[in-house]
Design a protein around this motif. Structure first.
Motif, PDB file in Angstrom:
ATOM      1  N   MET A 174       0.828  -1.204   0.000  1.00  0.00           N
ATOM      2  CA  MET A 174       0.000   0.000   0.000  1.00  0.00           C
ATOM      3  C   MET A 174       0.870   1.264   0.000  1.00  0.00           C
ATOM      4  SD  MET A 174      -2.970   0.892  -0.439  1.00  0.00           S
ATOM      5  CE  MET A 174      -4.049  -0.506  -0.356  1.00  0.00           C
ATOM      6  N   THR A 175       1.993   1.219   0.698  1.00  0.00           N
ATOM      7  CA  THR A 175       2.888   2.381   0.704  1.00  0.00           C
ATOM      8  C   THR A 175       3.328   2.705  -0.722  1.00  0.00           C
ATOM      9  OG1 THR A 175       3.692   1.900   2.905  1.00  0.00           O
ATOM     10  CG2 THR A 175       5.114   3.264   1.551  1.00  0.00           C
ATOM     11  N   ARG A 176       3.716   1.652  -1.451  1.00  0.00           N
ATOM     12  CA  ARG A 176       4.153   1.891  -2.834  1.00  0.00           C
ATOM     13  C   ARG A 176       3.035   2.483  -3.673  1.00  0.00           C
ATOM     14  NH1 ARG A 176       7.219  -2.809  -2.367  1.00  0.00           N
ATOM     15  NH2 ARG A 176       5.810  -4.131  -3.545  1.00  0.00           N
ATOM     16  N   LEU A 177       1.829   1.931  -3.479  1.00  0.00           N
ATOM     17  CA  LEU A 177       0.698   2.412  -4.292  1.00  0.00           C
ATOM     18  C   LEU A 177       0.341   3.861  -3.958  1.00  0.00           C
ATOM     19  CD1 LEU A 177      -1.566  -0.769  -4.250  1.00  0.00           C
ATOM     20  CD2 LEU A 177      -0.606   0.335  -6.290  1.00  0.00           C
ATOM     21  N   LEU A 178       0.269   4.174  -2.672  1.00  0.00           N
ATOM     22  CA  LEU A 178      -0.116   5.542  -2.293  1.00  0.00           C
ATOM     23  C   LEU A 178       0.926   6.543  -2.773  1.00  0.00           C
ATOM     24  CD1 LEU A 178      -1.677   5.259   1.295  1.00  0.00           C
ATOM     25  CD2 LEU A 178      -2.831   5.277  -0.885  1.00  0.00           C
ATOM     26  N   ARG A 179       2.203   6.149  -2.658  1.00  0.00           N
ATOM     27  CA  ARG A 179       3.268   7.057  -3.104  1.00  0.00           C
ATOM     28  C   ARG A 179       3.114   7.310  -4.610  1.00  0.00           C
ATOM     29  NH1 ARG A 179       8.495   4.463  -1.846  1.00  0.00           N
ATOM     30  NH2 ARG A 179       8.094   5.133   0.269  1.00  0.00           N
ATOM     31  N   ARG A 180       2.807   6.238  -5.325  1.00  0.00           N
ATOM     32  CA  ARG A 180       2.702   6.357  -6.779  1.00  0.00           C
ATOM     33  C   ARG A 180       1.532   7.243  -7.194  1.00  0.00           C
ATOM     34  NH1 ARG A 180       2.903   1.186 -10.401  1.00  0.00           N
ATOM     35  NH2 ARG A 180       2.355   2.109 -12.397  1.00  0.00           N
ATOM     36  N   TYR A 181       0.431   7.179  -6.432  1.00  0.00           N
ATOM     37  CA  TYR A 181      -0.758   7.942  -6.850  1.00  0.00           C
ATOM     38  C   TYR A 181      -0.995   9.188  -5.996  1.00  0.00           C
ATOM     39  CZ  TYR A 181      -1.309   4.084  -9.932  1.00  0.00           C
ATOM     40  OH  TYR A 181      -1.056   3.166 -10.908  1.00  0.00           O
ATOM     41  N   ALA A 182       0.014   9.579  -5.220  1.00  0.00           N
ATOM     42  CA  ALA A 182      -0.126  10.755  -4.345  1.00  0.00           C
ATOM     43  C   ALA A 182      -0.518  11.999  -5.141  1.00  0.00           C
ATOM     44  CB  ALA A 182       1.171  11.001  -3.575  1.00  0.00           C
TER      45      ALA A 182
END
Ligand code: GLC
Length: 410
Positions: A151-159
């Motif tokens: 989830m960290t990777r995903l949120l960072r990517r779509y921030a």
């Protein structure tokens, strides 16, 4: 203003109770706004939201998407799902995700909201993928994302697709900001509670009967832990603390709550906890009530409400609710929970996971009724000052206004 809210679970976990409080507060402050909720699972959240006058639709997650979760990967749950197993599950779920995004996109374009408020990690991402063009998305973050590697990777990517973040404590705000390299606009809004529902006086549940126990002897101190059965909620610490109490102390413990979420592997079962109580030789001293509809009535039946999370608690709604009920509260002092209490005044604290310290605090409250009384009444005063839910709308509306007037919107 037209707002669409997205929530993954239909159950009443902390994030959902919080969402209901925000919705109730907004309804009262802005009765003309159109508030819609899309929930990915049927459950009590749906009827509670409808009762508030919120138009609520269930748009079911396909099963592989519902089961998907990385809370167990290096997370607080203690159940380490391997990254490889998770990757396999992710691949399986990807088709389901694509179908869901199409459906959600359609539902959102029909609703044509001015903004989308997402509540829960899966919905932060699905909302970012499905939003109609130029519609701002507000992520309401209730948990530490850094414990969830995928989830960290995903949120960072779509921030970049998130117009603003609402965080439930300073420590959660810092965590999400660090995960997204400081690129987010983060607002801190502490939760509020319904101070009439969570009040010192009112109906009380018969916890002994609910647990199938004989009524406790007069003068027995009732100590309870109310939580979902997430492994990190500290049920085992609570049971160990009860076992450590000196034999002269008349106390009965109650485990109030049941497993809630569909995500695999992150919860204890009631059987396991009963087994542990038996191993510790305290079966007679512990009641298991299962899920209760009315937590305030359960809290009022207790002398002491224990919060025992073994990992930093993002906020700890149960602490605010127990304080509003004027109960003596013992909280695990870390994360957001440590921010919201005034230790030694409106509550007692202990270090996360320390059963000896927890037993000591229970003992202090057991032998000193005046301490219970002082702590409980200070707790109610603090709740009135800090957790009145009418504050929620007054803090949220300026955030909504800021994101809907961003330059570049139609
Ligand atoms: C989540 C958090 C909890 C918080 C609740 C409401 O459930 O884990 O600490 O109280 O959300 O914000």
């Amino acid at each position: 203003m037209r707002i669409a809210y997205l929530n993954p679970s239909g159950q009443l976990g902390g994030a959902e109770i919080s969402l209901l409080d925000f919705l109730a507060s907004l309804r009262a402050a802005e009765p003309d706004w159109s508030l819609r909720l899309i929930v990915a699972e049927d459950g009590p959240l749906v009827s509670r939201a409808r009762a508030l006058g919120i138009e609520t639709t269930v748009l079911l997650f396909p099963a592989p998407l519902a089961r998907l979760g990385d809370a167990g990967v290096g997370g607080p749950s203690g159940n380490q799902v391997s990254r490889l197993a998770l990757a396999a599950r992710l691949a399986q779920a990807s088709a389901a995700v694509a179908i869901y995004v199409r459906r959600l996109r359609r539902a959102l374009s029909e609703a044509a909201p001015d903004l989308i408020h997402t509540n829960g990690f899966k919905m932060h991402i699905l909302g970012a993928w499905s939003r109609p063009p130029r519609t701002p998305v507000v992520w309401h973050i209730h948990d530490y994302v850094s414990l969830r590697p995928v989830m960290t990777r995903l949120l960072r990517r779509y921030a970049g697709r998130c117009a603003a973040v609402v965080a439930n404590s300073r420590s959660v705000a810092d965590d999400i900001q660090a995960a997204c390299d400081g690129r987010l606009k983060v607002y801190l809004v502490y939760n509020g509670v319904d101070l009439e529902r969570f009040s010192p006086n009112g109906p009380q549940l018969d916890l002994d009967e609910l647990s199938g126990l004989e009524p406790a002897e007069a003068g027995t101190l009732r100590v309870g832990l109310l939580a979902t059965l997430g492994r990190w909620k500290g049920h085992t610490v609570f049971l160990k603390a009860l076992a450590l109490l000196p034999s002269g102390i008349k106390a009965r413990g109650y485990i109030i709550g049941d497993a809630l979420y569909q995500t695999d592997g992150s919860q204890h079962s009631l059987e396991y906890l009963r087994g542990l109580a038996a191993q510790l030789g305290i079966s007679e001293k512990v009641g298991f009530t299962g899920f209760v509809e009315e937590p305030a009535a359960a809290m009022r039946a207790l002398d002491v409400v224990v919060h025992a999370s073994t990992q930093p608690e993002p906020f700890g709604l149960v602490i605010a609710e127990a304080m509003a009920c004027g109960r003596a509260v013992i909280a695990s002092q870390a994360g957001g929970a440590a921010e919201i209490i005034n230790e030694g005044v409106d509550s007692l604290g202990h270090s996360p996971g320390d059963a000896y310290a927890l037993a000591d605090r229970i003992k202090r409250l057991a032998i000193d009724p005046s301490l219970r009384e002082r702590s409980g009444s200070a707790a109610r005063t603090s709740a009135e000052q800090r957790f009145n839910r009418s504050r929620l709308a007054s803090e949220l509306i300026p955030i909504y206004r800021a994101v809907t007037t961003l330059p570049g919107r139609e």
